[in-house]
Write a protein that holds these residues in place. Structure first.
Motif: not given
Length: 381
Positions: A2-4, A22-23, A54-56, A63
């Motif tokens: 996920k993008i943080t 990212t996480d 929060g997105q992949d 996107h």
């Protein structure tokens, strides 16, 4: 994954870098900027981050569609440049996650190296000849030069001859085994273009870039038909829809900017459209190392790439240059006018994060010059 977070950095001389975290600890870098409007583009990135966090990050195309079309108001240089930098960073993350360079994700390389050109000035004929000779001695096989200072709507015979003498002096200095691109920055009106360009034909320019402003795109065919010189344009066109009419009117070289025209995703599509019109690709890139790396990733996988612009030593870069924000500067080592295939994962470069953070503490507020004609009215810069 996920993008943080998304964080922009305004760094000298006039650039904006973007870091996407990212996480899983994979970081992607992009270069979203409109020269002279860097703060505005950074604000647009911040607004778009509301959707992205929060997105992949691997859903790059989805996107891109949401960021460009999900808002009621679309297009334009600011939004397209914000999306471009984000798109570059997402491709960087995807390549790093999969352990391959971006060109591998675009179908693999069609060439082992990419031809590049260098930029010289254009103030006086003796200066440009000397600068061109220096670039040739450095191993470059092509340069781009400014054609003129500010011009009147229909200028004097002396102004026209000055343009011709600039190009003539460079050709005389470098010979015929060397390419000369001539950039007008949109300074010619249509009647001036019809007058000037035929006079440059004996010196066989590689191409003439942006002879008229993009607002005149509907009439670029008149310029094409007035000369045998290949016509290039596109640095101020921001999507495949912007490119569609100029491709149909017979330009020879498409010049989308990877930091303005929607990033890797959109320029890849523009390149394919150009190929269908027998038009070459020469991405515009007087910017930083992230933008150049993104350009090269597309170029290595694009059959109709002609040549790649790069900004090392360009006059805009006073105080900071292309290599200052990289930990490994050898990736952009030029030999015989070419740069070798980038093989590291993602965009193929290692950004010096500490150097970026130090530079961002100072930032910049770069603005392009404002030129005026003899009567005080605004002239094209």
């Amino acid at each position: 994954m996920k993008i943080t977070s998304l964080r922009t950095y305004l760094v000298a001389p006039r650039w904006c870098f973007l870091r996407v975290d990212t996480d899983e600890g994979i970081t992607g870098w992009g270069e979203p900027v409109v020269e002279g409007r860097a703060h505005t583009v950074a604000a647009a990135v911040e607004e778009l981050s509301d959707y992205l966090v929060g997105q992949d990050p691997m859903r790059i195309e989805d996107h891109w569609q949401v960021l460009t079309k999900g808002g009621f108001y679309r297009g334009g240089p600011v939004l397209s440049s914000a999306v471009a930098g984000i798109d570059q960073a997402l491709w960087d993350i995807a390549g790093k996650a999969l352990g391959v360079p971006v060109w591998q994700l675009l179908g693999g390389n069609v060439r082992d190296r990419a031809r590049v050109y260098s930029w010289i000035g254009g103030d006086r004929p003796t200066d440009v000849a000397q600068q061109a000779a220096a670039r040739k001695a450095e191993g470059f096989t092509a340069i781009k030069m400014n054609a003129s200072p500010q011009l009147e709507l229909i200028d004097t015979p002396r102004a026209v001859r000055d343009i011709v003498e600039r190009v003539e002096s460079v050709r005389a200095e470098v010979g015929d085994d060397f390419d000369i691109a001539v950039d007008f920055h949109g300074r010619l009106t249509l009647p001036m273009a019809r007058r000037v360009l035929p006079l440059l034909e004996p010196y066989l320019p590689f191409f003439v870039e942006e002879p008229v402003v993009p607002e005149m795109s509907a009439h670029i065919g008149e310029v094409v038909r007035s000369t045998s010189i290949p016509i290039a344009t596109g640095e101020r066109l921001y999507s495949r829809w912007d490119f569609k009419p100029v491709l149909q009117q017979g330009i020879a070289v498409a010049q989308p900017d990877l930091s303005h025209a929607g990033g890797i995703s959109e320029v890849r599509r523009i390149a394919a459209m150009a190929e269908a019109h027998d038009v070459s690709l020469a991405p515009h890139c007087p910017l930083g190392p992230i933008a150049l790396a993104a350009c090269l990733q597309v170029g290595f996988a694009t059959p109709n790439l002609l040549i790649q612009e790069q900004s090392l030593g360009i006059h805009y870069n006073a105080g900071s240059d292309l290599l200052d924000y990289l930990t490994d500067r050898s990736v952009f080592r030029y030999e015989d006018g070419h740069v070798a295939l980038l093989t590291a994962p993602g965009l193929g470069i290692d950004v010096d994060e500490k150097a970026v953070e130090r530079a961002a503490e100072t930032g910049h507020r770069w603005r392009n010059p404002v030129w005026r004609r003899g009567d005080g009215s605004l002239a094209e810069w």
